[in-house]
Design a protein around this motif. Structure first.
Motif, PDB file in Angstrom:
ATOM      1  N   MET A   1      10.918   3.693  -0.265  1.00  0.00           N
ATOM      2  CA  MET A   1      10.661   4.790  -1.143  1.00  0.00           C
ATOM      3  C   MET A   1       9.161   4.883  -1.372  1.00  0.00           C
ATOM      4  N   THR A   2       8.631   6.054  -1.424  1.00  0.00           N
ATOM      5  CA  THR A   2       7.244   6.262  -1.818  1.00  0.00           C
ATOM      6  C   THR A   2       7.240   7.153  -3.054  1.00  0.00           C
ATOM      7  N   THR A   3       6.275   6.930  -3.910  1.00  0.00           N
ATOM      8  CA  THR A   3       6.171   7.734  -5.117  1.00  0.00           C
ATOM      9  C   THR A   3       4.734   7.719  -5.616  1.00  0.00           C
ATOM     10  N   HIS A   4       4.397   8.746  -6.360  1.00  0.00           N
ATOM     11  CA  HIS A   4       3.116   8.776  -7.053  1.00  0.00           C
ATOM     12  C   HIS A   4       3.327   8.558  -8.542  1.00  0.00           C
ATOM     13  N   SER A   5       4.566   8.288  -8.937  1.00  0.00           N
ATOM     14  CA  SER A   5       4.909   8.081 -10.343  1.00  0.00           C
ATOM     15  C   SER A   5       4.888   6.586 -10.663  1.00  0.00           C
ATOM     16  N   PHE A   6       3.945   6.199 -11.494  1.00  0.00           N
ATOM     17  CA  PHE A   6       3.847   4.783 -11.863  1.00  0.00           C
ATOM     18  C   PHE A   6       5.101   4.333 -12.605  1.00  0.00           C
ATOM     19  N   GLU A   8       8.181   5.509 -12.367  1.00  0.00           N
ATOM     20  CA  GLU A   8       9.288   5.397 -11.428  1.00  0.00           C
ATOM     21  C   GLU A   8       9.175   4.105 -10.615  1.00  0.00           C
ATOM     22  N   ALA A   9       7.990   3.803 -10.151  1.00  0.00           N
ATOM     23  CA  ALA A   9       7.778   2.579  -9.372  1.00  0.00           C
ATOM     24  C   ALA A   9       8.081   1.342 -10.215  1.00  0.00           C
ATOM     25  N   GLU A  10       7.603   1.332 -11.460  1.00  0.00           N
ATOM     26  CA  GLU A  10       7.854   0.182 -12.331  1.00  0.00           C
ATOM     27  C   GLU A  10       9.345   0.016 -12.620  1.00  0.00           C
ATOM     28  N   ARG A  11      10.065   1.113 -12.692  1.00  0.00           N
ATOM     29  CA  ARG A  11      11.488   1.069 -13.012  1.00  0.00           C
ATOM     30  C   ARG A  11      12.346   0.690 -11.810  1.00  0.00           C
ATOM     31  N   LEU A  12      11.971   1.111 -10.598  1.00  0.00           N
ATOM     32  CA  LEU A  12      12.863   0.988  -9.450  1.00  0.00           C
ATOM     33  C   LEU A  12      12.447  -0.014  -8.371  1.00  0.00           C
TER      34      LEU A  12
END
Length: 53
Positions: A1-6, A8-12
């Motif tokens: 998964m890639t994301t620019h949401s910090f 979301e990254a911390e949660r998942l």
């Protein structure tokens, strides 16, 4: 998964990689990369240090 949401990254994420200007500047578990500073603060600290180079 890639994301620019910090958040979301911390949660998942089990593992995070921070890429700045096409270079991997951090790679590991959330605790290894962000420590107590948090992912967003870590990203901006690393990004700032990469821009200076």
């Amino acid at each position: 998964m890639t994301t620019h949401s910090f958040e979301e990254a911390e949660r998942l994420a089990d593992r995070v990689v921070i890429v700045v200007a096409g270079r991997v500047v951090a790679d590991g578990t959330l605790a290894e990369v962000a420590g107590t500073e948090g992912l967003e603060a870590t990203y901006f600290r690393l990004a700032d240090s990469e821009v200076v180079r």
